[in-house]
Design an enzyme around this catalytic site. Structure first.
Site, PDB file in Angstrom:
ATOM      1  CB  THR A 184      -0.875   0.056   1.259  1.00 27.62           C
ATOM      2  OG1 THR A 184      -0.002   0.068   2.395  1.00 27.62           O
ATOM      3  CG2 THR A 184      -1.787  -1.133   1.365  1.00 27.62           C
ATOM      4  CE  LYS A 439     -15.653  16.400  15.697  1.00 30.55           C
ATOM      5  NZ  LYS A 439     -15.118  15.820  16.911  1.00 30.55           N
TER       6      LYS A 439
END
Ligand code: AMP
Length: 543
Positions: A184, A439
């Protein structure tokens, strides 16, 4: 009571043998580093794979050995896939766009015995040679006439094949034997290796075959722009031979102009790749005022397909399949083939559905978990972290006990790190990577949603929404954008365009104009790089 059926191991070698017999006329058409276009049928490919398998045995390759590749999409790379895995060794595909540090890490971590390398990437290996194992051997993927001077003491691919027998008895081994290794990209820490087995690869090929079979006819030409060095080009080199597709391998020229030319010349029916590649192709289509001849189907995945891109392709009669997956999932998780009721929707609504990530492939289970670890309803509203389970999904990471211990939960589910919802029709929507969510004032804003809508503004060619720290709101969204023309739209104008879809507090506080967005080794926009690049940035109300 047990069923009374034979149990034959699912082996990768069976795939090409089948293709050579059942689809003898289909071809692999490759743009070569030598500069020409090369063609060979599946039977010809199989004969060369036998020769290569014999050559590998001659070089001492044994069951379980890792044999690496550092190469573009082409027939020799395809031959390596089958010759290595067919004899029970592990085909370790290396991404040439990795940093030198990551490359050194993974070659040493994988303990590769041999590396097969395209002429293009010889300098990369020469630069790090001293940091790679001393007994590692190199093979350059070309013929004698094109062998570059090198300091690797490298062997020549075509010379290895000459005089080798055109037959090979594939050994029979347990279907769980490792077949492929792909690391990955690892935005933090060292890359982790997903270790595919023969069984998982064959099952994945059949799974992808089911998906392809819905929209791509036998004998059609399929272009994997998605590289063979990243998650096995989404399984195309295994699925297309089963279905009798001819494969068009683009080599290293992946810009819009070259892709257009190749697709036009070779009458490519279906092309697969990440959104950034299609941006380039769409630019060329616009320039030429037409699409490449025969182009009818495009699969977009790897990151969210912008709505505008889907709309543009669909308007020119190109069917868009929006797929989602991960290296750890071989990689296909969901796909964008839609049922008839979606195709029959008014155009805009149909595009809205296609902008979602589609339905799960058979064999992949999905569940969504809220902050309390509870499964949420698949009602299109409830959002949480997406977990996956199935025969084509990792159970751990290669030689990495620490990461393996955390890979799956007690019931065998793998946490994707993606935040998602699933609707009543089983259609998945990826809201964000959990670390990319913004957020603000205790509420989440999806960066993918912001990007999708912002990119529909005619003045914006590409953009990424990232979070900037704010003392009161925690974080506020900012757009980093590339202008479509000379005139950069004002922030107010962008807000007006976006306010139809977002509440005022969700709109970006600022737009930062850049020449280009940084990309990861797999061609995705690198938000990590952007966050580093703008680490000292101050929001307008804090200046
Ligand atoms: P990789 O393992 O490098 O292929 O990256 C996998 C990640 O890419 C996923 O976990 C998602 O965050 C992202 N991804 C892949 N396909 C899509 C898609 N169609 N839409 C949104 N994100 C995607």
């Amino acid at each position: 009571m047990k069923g009374m059926m034979q149990h034959r191991p699912l082996l990768i070698s069976n795939i090409l043998e089948y293709a050579a017999e059942a689809h003898a006329k289909a071809e692999i058409i490759s743009v070569r580093t030598e500069g020409d276009i090369h063609r060979q049928t599946y039977p010809q490919t199989l004969r060369r794979v036998y020769q290569l398998a014999n050559a590998l045995q001659g070089l001492g390759v044994q069951l379980g050995d890792r044999v690496a590749t550092l190469a573009w999409n082409g027939y020799r790379h395809f031959e390596l896939y089958y010759a290595i895995s067919g004899q029970g060794a592990v085909c370790h595909t290396i991404n040439p766009r990795l940093s030198a540090e990551q490359l050194i890490y993974i070659v040493n971590h994988a303990e590769d015995k041999l590396i097969f390398v395209d002429t293009t990437f010889v300098p990369i290996l020469q630069a790090v040679r001293s940091e790679l194992p001393a007994d590692l051997r190199f093979v350059i993927m070309t013929d004698r006439a094109h062998m570059p001077e090198n300091t690797l003491d490298a062997l020549c691919y075509e010379e290895l094949l000459v005089d080798q027998p055109e037959s090979f008895d594939w050994p029979e081994f347990d279907e769980n034997t490792a077949a492929g290794l792909c690391y990955t990209s690892g935005t933090t820490g060292n890359p982790k290796g997903a270790l595919y087995s023969n069984r998982s690869t064959v099952l994945h090929a059949m799974m992808v075959g089911l998906i392809m079979g819905q929209s791509i006819p036998e004998e059609a030409r399929v272009l994997p722009v998605v590289p063979l060095f990243h998650v096995n080009a989404w399984g195309i080199p295994y699925a297309s031979p089963l279905l009798g597709h001819s494969l068009v391998m683009p080599g290293g020229a992946l810009d819009g102009e070259n892709l257009f030319k190749l697709m036009d010349q070779e009458n490519v029916f279906s092309a697969w790749g990440v959104p950034t590649v299609w941006m380039g192709l769409l630019g060329e289509i616009q320039k030429q005022g037409r699409k490449p001849s025969g182009f009818s189907d495009v699969v977009v995945g790897g990151s969210a397909a912008p709505r505008k891109m889907i709309e543009t392709f669909e308007k020119m009669g190109v069917n868009v399949g929006h797929a989602w997956g991960m290296t750890e999932m071989s990689p296909i998780g969901t796909h964008g083939n839609m049922p008839k009721w979606v195709k029959d929707l008014p155009f805009d609504q149909m595009v809205d559905v296609k902008a979602k990530q589609g339905r799960r492939a058979f064999g992949v289970q999905l569940k969504i978990i809220d902050d309390n670890g509870q499964r949420v309803a698949h009602d299109g509203k409830a959002v949480g972290e997406l977990y996956v389970r199935g025969n084509t999904i990792v159970s751990g990471y290669f030689n990495n006990p620490e990461a393996s211990a955390k890979a799956v939960d007690g019931d065998g589910w793998f946490g994707t790190g993606d935040i998602a919802s699933i609707d009543q029709n089983g259609i998945l929507t990826i809201q964000d990577r959990s670390k990319d969510l913004i957020k603000s004032g205790g509420e989440w804003i999806s960066s993918i949603d912001l990007e999708n809508v912002a990119m529909a503004h005619p003045g914006i060619a590409a953009c990424a929404a990232i979070a900037m720290p704010h003392p009161k709101w925690d974080e506020r969204p900012v757009l980093v954008a590339v202008a479509a023309g000379a005139d950069k739209p004002a922030l107010d104008d962008i807000h007006t365009h976006m306010s139809e879809h977002f509440a005022k507090w969700q709109l970006p506080d600022d737009v930062i104009w850049v020449e280009a967005l940084p990309l990861t080794a797999t061609g995705k926009v690198s938000k990590l790089t952007l966050r580093q690049q703008f680490a000292d940035y101050q929001l307008p109300d804090l200046r």
